[in-house]
Scaffold this active site. Sequence first.
Site, PDB file in Angstrom:
ATOM      1  N   ASP A 105       0.913  -1.066   0.146  1.00 13.75           N
ATOM      2  CA  ASP A 105      -0.098  -0.053  -0.115  1.00 13.75           C
ATOM      3  C   ASP A 105       0.799   1.316   0.127  1.00 13.75           C
ATOM      4  OD1 ASP A 105      -2.305   1.216   0.487  1.00 13.75           O
ATOM      5  OD2 ASP A 105      -2.136   1.366   2.378  1.00 13.75           O
ATOM      6  N   LYS A 133      -1.495  -1.395  -4.642  1.00 17.91           N
ATOM      7  CA  LYS A 133      -2.143  -0.388  -5.012  1.00 17.91           C
ATOM      8  C   LYS A 133      -1.330   0.807  -5.023  1.00 17.91           C
ATOM      9  CE  LYS A 133      -5.329  -1.201  -0.902  1.00 17.91           C
ATOM     10  NZ  LYS A 133      -5.911  -0.416   0.382  1.00 17.91           N
TER      11      LYS A 133
HETATM   12  P1  IMP Z   1       1.915  -0.495   3.813  1.00 15.11           P
HETATM   13  O1  IMP Z   1       2.951  -0.463   4.673  1.00 15.11           O
HETATM   14  O2  IMP Z   1       0.890   0.953   3.761  1.00 15.11           O
HETATM   15  O3  IMP Z   1       2.402  -0.910   2.226  1.00 15.11           O
HETATM   16  O4  IMP Z   1       0.751  -1.557   4.305  1.00 15.11           O
HETATM   17  C1  IMP Z   1       0.772  -2.856   4.169  1.00 15.11           C
HETATM   18  C2  IMP Z   1      -0.234  -3.571   5.153  1.00 15.11           C
HETATM   19  O5  IMP Z   1      -1.285  -2.766   5.357  1.00 15.11           O
HETATM   20  C3  IMP Z   1      -0.550  -4.921   4.449  1.00 15.11           C
HETATM   21  O6  IMP Z   1       0.458  -5.977   4.740  1.00 15.11           O
HETATM   22  C4  IMP Z   1      -1.791  -4.923   4.814  1.00 15.11           C
HETATM   23  O7  IMP Z   1      -1.854  -5.832   5.963  1.00 15.11           O
HETATM   24  C5  IMP Z   1      -2.361  -3.497   5.141  1.00 15.11           C
HETATM   25  N1  IMP Z   1      -3.325  -3.116   4.098  1.00 15.11           N
HETATM   26  C6  IMP Z   1      -3.024  -2.212   3.417  1.00 15.11           C
HETATM   27  N2  IMP Z   1      -4.125  -2.107   2.433  1.00 15.11           N
HETATM   28  C7  IMP Z   1      -5.415  -2.838   2.889  1.00 15.11           C
HETATM   29  C8  IMP Z   1      -6.630  -3.017   2.455  1.00 15.11           C
HETATM   30  O8  IMP Z   1      -6.956  -2.904   1.636  1.00 15.11           O
HETATM   31  N3  IMP Z   1      -7.386  -4.067   3.352  1.00 15.11           N
HETATM   32  C9  IMP Z   1      -6.709  -4.489   4.536  1.00 15.11           C
HETATM   33  N4  IMP Z   1      -5.393  -4.348   4.874  1.00 15.11           N
HETATM   34  C10 IMP Z   1      -4.600  -3.456   4.131  1.00 15.11           C
END
Ligand code: IMP
Length: 178
Positions: A105, A133
């Site tokens: 994300d 995403k």
């Molecule tokens: P990042 O550190 O922002 O890249 O987030 C990664 C983590 O956030 C992932 O491993 C997911 O556990 C959680 N995450 C990100 N997007 C979603 C979503 O749409 N639904 C549920 N969990 C999410």
Amino acid sequence: MSHPPYVIDELISAKSIAARIETLAREIQGRFGDTDKLVVVGLLRGSFVFIADLVRELDLPVEVDFLEASSYGDGMESSREVRILKDLRGEIGGRDVLVVEDIVDTGFTLSHVMHLLKSRSPARIETIALLDKPTRREVDIKATWTGFEIPDEFVVGYGIDYAQRNRNLPYIGKVRFT
Ligand code: IMP
Ligand code: MG
């Protein structure tokens, strides 16, 4: 914390996920075909269904380990501050490693985990994320393999939760508040 009512609209079917994993497994085998042991590292908890299906498509000597990094808590926003809640059981120095993530994300989680694991000097380390995403990215990182690129929607199912619910859905759906 209470959550407003919502419904889940299917975004990616169980069948599409299975087909994509077959393709990805062949690509991973192409890359790691000469390995004497691949350590497949699942990031808890969201990747547990994905890693279970993925390793069963890999015809390689595989070891499975898990690492848990803090993520969203019960909300929908990234904390941006990543902590390791549970470390690997095994050593990865000199080994071939595949890190398995549910969603990239903002990118904070994967970049933090990769920084940590690379400091342990694996022979090779690659990453696979079921979902990406790209429009949400804040840290410049991309998994070696991605299952599906999705728009900026909050998704659940196939291991992925909203406030610890819906991990058991066999497909990926998006949360729509009603
Ligand atoms: P990042 O550190 O922002 O890249 O987030 C990664 C983590 O956030 C992932 O491993 C997911 O556990 C959680 N995450 C990100 N997007 C979603 C979503 O749409 N639904 C549920 N969990 C999410
Ligand atoms: Mg999560």
